[in-house]
Each structure stands twice: as structure tokens, then as C-alpha cells.
Design a protein around this motif. Structure first.
Motif, PDB file in Angstrom:
ATOM      1  N   CYS A 168      45.583  85.636 130.826  1.00  0.00           N
ATOM      2  CA  CYS A 168      45.321  84.037 129.686  1.00  0.00           C
ATOM      3  C   CYS A 168      46.282  82.909 130.515  1.00  0.00           C
ATOM      4  O   CYS A 168      46.756  83.600 131.401  1.00  0.00           O
ATOM      5  N   ILE A 169      45.470  81.692 130.431  1.00  0.00           N
ATOM      6  CA  ILE A 169      45.602  80.758 132.158  1.00  0.00           C
ATOM      7  C   ILE A 169      46.797  79.606 130.436  1.00  0.00           C
ATOM      8  O   ILE A 169      46.161  78.812 129.531  1.00  0.00           O
ATOM      9  N   ASP A 170      47.659  79.332 131.395  1.00  0.00           N
ATOM     10  CA  ASP A 170      48.704  78.384 130.674  1.00  0.00           C
ATOM     11  C   ASP A 170      48.310  78.492 128.961  1.00  0.00           C
ATOM     12  O   ASP A 170      48.274  77.681 128.401  1.00  0.00           O
ATOM     13  N   GLY A 171      48.828  79.854 128.686  1.00  0.00           N
ATOM     14  CA  GLY A 171      48.104  80.084 127.075  1.00  0.00           C
ATOM     15  C   GLY A 171      47.552  80.038 126.288  1.00  0.00           C
ATOM     16  O   GLY A 171      47.220  80.093 125.025  1.00  0.00           O
ATOM     17  N   LYS A 172      46.143  79.865 127.881  1.00  0.00           N
ATOM     18  CA  LYS A 172      45.293  79.881 126.595  1.00  0.00           C
ATOM     19  C   LYS A 172      44.276  81.015 127.054  1.00  0.00           C
ATOM     20  O   LYS A 172      44.348  81.829 128.169  1.00  0.00           O
ATOM     21  N   ILE A 173      43.817  81.740 126.108  1.00  0.00           N
ATOM     22  CA  ILE A 173      42.154  82.610 126.394  1.00  0.00           C
ATOM     23  C   ILE A 173      41.436  82.923 126.967  1.00  0.00           C
ATOM     24  O   ILE A 173      40.449  82.610 126.435  1.00  0.00           O
ATOM     25  N   CYS A 174      41.493  83.211 128.639  1.00  0.00           N
ATOM     26  CA  CYS A 174      39.947  83.084 128.782  1.00  0.00           C
ATOM     27  C   CYS A 174      38.949  84.438 128.954  1.00  0.00           C
ATOM     28  O   CYS A 174      37.669  84.174 129.221  1.00  0.00           O
TER      29      CYS A 174
ATOM     30  N   ILE B  13      49.174  82.134 135.399  1.00  0.00           N
ATOM     31  CA  ILE B  13      47.491  82.760 134.930  1.00  0.00           C
ATOM     32  C   ILE B  13      48.368  84.473 134.947  1.00  0.00           C
ATOM     33  O   ILE B  13      48.744  84.841 135.757  1.00  0.00           O
ATOM     34  N   ILE B  14      48.143  85.422 133.211  1.00  0.00           N
ATOM     35  CA  ILE B  14      48.246  85.889 133.424  1.00  0.00           C
ATOM     36  C   ILE B  14      47.688  87.517 132.832  1.00  0.00           C
ATOM     37  O   ILE B  14      46.553  87.227 131.968  1.00  0.00           O
ATOM     38  N   LEU B  15      48.218  88.595 133.703  1.00  0.00           N
ATOM     39  CA  LEU B  15      46.747  89.654 133.595  1.00  0.00           C
ATOM     40  C   LEU B  15      47.536  90.432 132.114  1.00  0.00           C
ATOM     41  O   LEU B  15      48.389  90.925 132.828  1.00  0.00           O
ATOM     42  N   GLY B  16      47.066  90.005 131.013  1.00  0.00           N
ATOM     43  CA  GLY B  16      47.390  91.412 130.087  1.00  0.00           C
ATOM     44  C   GLY B  16      46.542  93.089 129.870  1.00  0.00           C
ATOM     45  O   GLY B  16      45.195  92.548 130.142  1.00  0.00           O
ATOM     46  N   ILE B  17      47.132  93.958 130.286  1.00  0.00           N
ATOM     47  CA  ILE B  17      46.439  95.267 129.756  1.00  0.00           C
ATOM     48  C   ILE B  17      47.204  95.687 128.733  1.00  0.00           C
ATOM     49  O   ILE B  17      48.182  96.021 128.372  1.00  0.00           O
ATOM     50  N   GLU B  18      46.043  96.730 128.063  1.00  0.00           N
ATOM     51  CA  GLU B  18      46.127  97.060 126.531  1.00  0.00           C
ATOM     52  C   GLU B  18      46.053  98.415 126.619  1.00  0.00           C
ATOM     53  O   GLU B  18      44.407  98.700 127.083  1.00  0.00           O
TER      54      GLU B  18
ATOM     55  N   LEU C 273      53.235  95.976 142.617  1.00  0.00           N
ATOM     56  CA  LEU C 273      53.910  96.314 143.634  1.00  0.00           C
ATOM     57  C   LEU C 273      52.833  96.087 144.641  1.00  0.00           C
ATOM     58  O   LEU C 273      53.229  95.560 145.877  1.00  0.00           O
ATOM     59  N   ALA C 274      51.528  95.862 144.872  1.00  0.00           N
ATOM     60  CA  ALA C 274      49.923  96.279 146.080  1.00  0.00           C
ATOM     61  C   ALA C 274      50.371  94.375 146.172  1.00  0.00           C
ATOM     62  O   ALA C 274      49.917  93.896 147.383  1.00  0.00           O
ATOM     63  N   LYS C 275      50.569  93.072 144.750  1.00  0.00           N
ATOM     64  CA  LYS C 275      49.904  91.994 145.120  1.00  0.00           C
ATOM     65  C   LYS C 275      51.353  91.373 145.388  1.00  0.00           C
ATOM     66  O   LYS C 275      51.412  90.044 145.344  1.00  0.00           O
ATOM     67  N   GLY C 276      52.185  91.667 145.144  1.00  0.00           N
ATOM     68  CA  GLY C 276      53.695  91.518 144.830  1.00  0.00           C
ATOM     69  C   GLY C 276      54.030  90.624 143.911  1.00  0.00           C
ATOM     70  O   GLY C 276      54.810  89.404 143.866  1.00  0.00           O
ATOM     71  N   LEU C 277      53.636  90.756 143.082  1.00  0.00           N
ATOM     72  CA  LEU C 277      53.772  89.809 141.675  1.00  0.00           C
ATOM     73  C   LEU C 277      54.845  90.920 140.331  1.00  0.00           C
ATOM     74  O   LEU C 277      55.374  92.098 140.613  1.00  0.00           O
ATOM     75  N   PRO C 278      55.693  89.720 139.249  1.00  0.00           N
ATOM     76  CA  PRO C 278      56.287  90.039 139.036  1.00  0.00           C
ATOM     77  C   PRO C 278      55.259  90.980 137.297  1.00  0.00           C
ATOM     78  O   PRO C 278      54.754  90.572 136.979  1.00  0.00           O
TER      79      PRO C 278
ATOM     80  N   ASN D 274      43.370  87.264 143.072  1.00  0.00           N
ATOM     81  CA  ASN D 274      44.543  86.403 144.305  1.00  0.00           C
ATOM     82  C   ASN D 274      45.229  85.795 143.467  1.00  0.00           C
ATOM     83  O   ASN D 274      46.017  85.323 143.612  1.00  0.00           O
ATOM     84  N   ASP D 275      44.562  85.191 142.242  1.00  0.00           N
ATOM     85  CA  ASP D 275      45.051  83.754 141.812  1.00  0.00           C
ATOM     86  C   ASP D 275      45.759  84.256 140.754  1.00  0.00           C
ATOM     87  O   ASP D 275      46.855  83.632 139.849  1.00  0.00           O
ATOM     88  N   ILE D 276      46.215  85.351 140.017  1.00  0.00           N
ATOM     89  CA  ILE D 276      46.734  85.964 139.090  1.00  0.00           C
ATOM     90  C   ILE D 276      48.304  86.177 139.760  1.00  0.00           C
ATOM     91  O   ILE D 276      48.558  86.512 140.542  1.00  0.00           O
ATOM     92  N   ASP D 277      49.353  85.498 138.066  1.00  0.00           N
ATOM     93  CA  ASP D 277      50.618  85.379 138.767  1.00  0.00           C
ATOM     94  C   ASP D 277      51.646  86.671 138.563  1.00  0.00           C
ATOM     95  O   ASP D 277      52.942  86.449 138.622  1.00  0.00           O
ATOM     96  N   ALA D 278      51.238  87.020 137.090  1.00  0.00           N
ATOM     97  CA  ALA D 278      51.897  88.431 136.947  1.00  0.00           C
ATOM     98  C   ALA D 278      50.850  89.199 135.707  1.00  0.00           C
ATOM     99  O   ALA D 278      50.369  88.681 135.800  1.00  0.00           O
TER     100      ALA D 278
END
Length: 333
Positions: free
Chosen positions: A19-25, A3-8, A99-104, A70-74
Motif C-alpha cells: 500500500c502506497i499512500d493509501g493506494k493498493i499497488c 509504503i506499507i507491506l501487508g501480510i495475511e 527487525l532486520a530493516k529497523g521498521l515499525p 528498502n522502500d518499505i516504511d512499516a
């Protein structure tokens, strides 16, 4: 599951996507109407409004995707190119959240993301393909060999195609953003009413500064002859200007297709939402034997869905960056 959080936040649109496994939700975009009062984007105002919009946009993106933070992976974010103040807002939030969530953290090149927007939907181009990226700040022809193996084979020597649209709109007294209005009015005009010059530029590069100057003198001289000229011929002017800009873009694209012997062609960037360009590209597909890919309108302008999908492919490669990362106003491929 990834699960990816994208920021623009490269210019004046604050956007967040999941984005969850390549699908934009989800793909939330908060635009900034304040710039309409000034006829263009004011960088200082843009960065301040980003600060107001970014947290609500991210909350909404998470809610629409029906996940928990908390579900976000990166966290993927636009590092550049763009307005430095605007980029700082998105970069700072991304770094803080990670940093707060320990995510890449995943940095994304804004222009590469426009191209990778083609991989959001099921109908995806195959490699290699040629992509024309056109926006207010960039005009490039890119040879796309893989997700992150891209080569700029042509670009503008001065101004971008989107800037030519917007500056023309300003000359015609149209409100900001004027590019979409030119597209709208062009549908009601005669594209052969007036003839504007095509810049002679070697290779696959572009130039739009001379065209802008030509349009400026044309408008000035015609108004001297007839003060009601703009009022009476606005639709024809818009149609003629749009026809010339599109022909410049398509002629170079055809040349690139022949030179690299590639018939898989795509467009990306804000100007790819232009209906005239989309129609011309589909027509060229018939005459040139191209297989054409045109993104949905929502993925043409600046949006976080393209950042999230780019982040997803980087996540699969474990292509992460550290907390010392800084935004870049100019960022090369």
C-alpha cells in the motif's frame, strides 16, 4: 510517502500486499489446494504451506508494486483471530523483516481489516455505518463509528453463516470449499422449493446450529424416501438453503438499521462474495432506502490488501507494537 507491506496468514491463504499512500499497488494471494483432499482446512498442513508460500508471495508483491524492499516504511500483519499455527508464520516473518530493516510493526485485527477493505477503493462509506461481516468463522453486525472505533452489536451464538454453507455442502456431497458451489447451483434452482426454519434469536444475534441440524435431518429423511433425491433436486436444495441463510442475515441487518437509525450499510468477509447475498442486499437498498457498499470479490476473501490499508491508517496514527507481540487465535475488537 508511506509504503506499507501487508501480510495475511490467518487461515489457508498466504497473502502479501503493498500500500502506497493509501493506494493498493499489489495484492498477491497464494491459496492452498491441499485441503480439498480432506473436506476442510487442516491447521497443521496450513501452517506448513504458509512457510513455503510466504517469501515468494512477498517477493511478488514487491515486484508488482515496482518498489524495492528498502522502500518499505512499516510492516502490517494479521495478529488474529485465526488458526494459531498459520498466524505464527505471518507474525514471525513480519517481526523478523521489521527487525532486520529497523521498521515499525503494526498489528491488525483480521475482522476489522475486512471492514476497512471498503476504504481501498474510491467509493468509501461515510461514518457511522453498519457492516455485516460474514465468513466461515464469524458472523457479526458491527457499528463502525471510525476507522478503529467499532462496536459489535450482534453476533452468532454458535456457528457462523459460512460454516452453515460449508457444512450443508458437505451433507450434499459437494467438494471443499462447498460454499461457492452452493451459490453456483442456487442460480439454477427454485429458492422456494423447500422451506427451512428461521431460528428465533433475541436482539441482533444469530444462530445457525439449529438450521444445520434441520438441513441434516431433511436430507437424511428425503434420501430414505428416494435414494436419487440429491441427484434430482440438488439445485433446488442449494437455492432453498441459500435463501434461508440470506434471509436470516438480512432480517437482522434491517433490524439493526432501524434500531440505530443508520441507512449506510456494508458487507464484508468471505461470504460477502456470495452472489445471492449481494443481490439481496441491493434489493434491500431499494426497499429500505439504504446506501449500500459491497467490496470487489478480490477484497471479500482473506487478502493482504485489507491488512495493508488497515496498516496504513494505523501508520498515520503511529499505532505501532513491539517485538514482543504474539499472535492471538481469538482477538476481540
Amino acid at each position: 510517502m508511506a509504503i506499507i507491506l501487508g501480510i495475511e496468514s490467518s487461515c489457508d491463504d498466504t497473502s502479501a500486499a503493498i500500500c502506497i499512500d493509501g493506494k493498493i499497488c499489489s495484492n498477491v494471494i497464494a491459496s492452498q489446494a491441499v485441503h480439498q483432499n480432506y473436506g476442510g482446512v487442516i491447521p497443521e498442513l496450513a501452517s506448513r504451506v504458509h512457510q513455503q508460500n510466504i517469501i515468494p508471495a512477498i517477493h511478488q508483491a514487491i515486484d508488482v508494486a515496482k518498489i524495492h524492499k528498502n522502500d518499505i516504511d512499516a510492516v502490517a500483519f494479521t495478529r488474529g483471530p485465526g488458526l494459531l499455527g498459520s498466524l505464527l508464520v505471518g507474525t514471525s516473518f513480519a517481526k523478523s523483516f521489521a527487525l532486520a530493516k529497523g521498521l515499525p510493526l503494526i498489528e491488525v485485527n483480521h475482522m476489522q481489516a475486512h471492514i476497512l477493505a471498503h476504504f481501498i477503493e474510491e467509493n468509501k462509506p461515510s461514518f457511522p455505518f453498519i457492516c455485516l461481516t460474514v465468513s466461515g468463522g464469524h458472523t457479526q453486525i458491527v457499528l463502525v463509528k471510525d476507522y478503529f472505533d467499532m462496536e459489535v452489536i450482534g453476533e452468532t451464538n454458535d456457528d457462523a453463516a459460512g460454516e452453515a454453507f460449508d457444512k450443508t455442502a458437505k451433507l450434499l456431497g459437494l467438494p471443499y470449499p462447498g460454499g461457492p458451489l452452493i451459490d453456483k447451483y442456487a442460480k439454477q434452482g427454485d429458492k422456494f422449493a423447500f422451506k427451512f426454519p428461521e431460528p428465533q434469536v433475541d436482539g441482533l444475534n444469530f444462530s445457525f446450529s439449529g438450521l444445520k441440524t434441520s438441513i441434516m435431518y431433511f436430507v437424511r429423511d428425503r434420501i430414505k424416501e428416494d435414494p436419487e433425491f440429491l441427484k434430482n433436486r440438488l439445485f433446488d436444495i442449494c437455492a432453498s438453503v441459500q435463501e434461508r441463510i440470506i434471509s436470516i442475515l438480512l432480517n437482522k441487518l434491517k433490524k439493526a438499521s432501524v434500531q440505530y437509525d443508520i441507512k449506510t450499510i456494508a458487507i464484508a468477509g468471505g461470504v460477502s462474495a456470495n452472489s445471492g447475498l449481494r443481490t439481496a442486499l441491493n434489493e434491500a437498498a431499494l426497499t429500505e432506502g439504504w446506501k449500500v457498499y459491497i467490496p470487489k470479490f478480490e477484497y471479500c476473501t482473506d487478502n493482504a490488501a485489507m491488512i495493508a490499508i488497515a496498516g496504513y491508517y494505523k501508520f498515520l496514527n503511529k499505532d505501532f507494537v513491539g517485538q514482543d507481540i504474539a499472535p492471538l487465535a481469538r482477538m476481540l475488537f
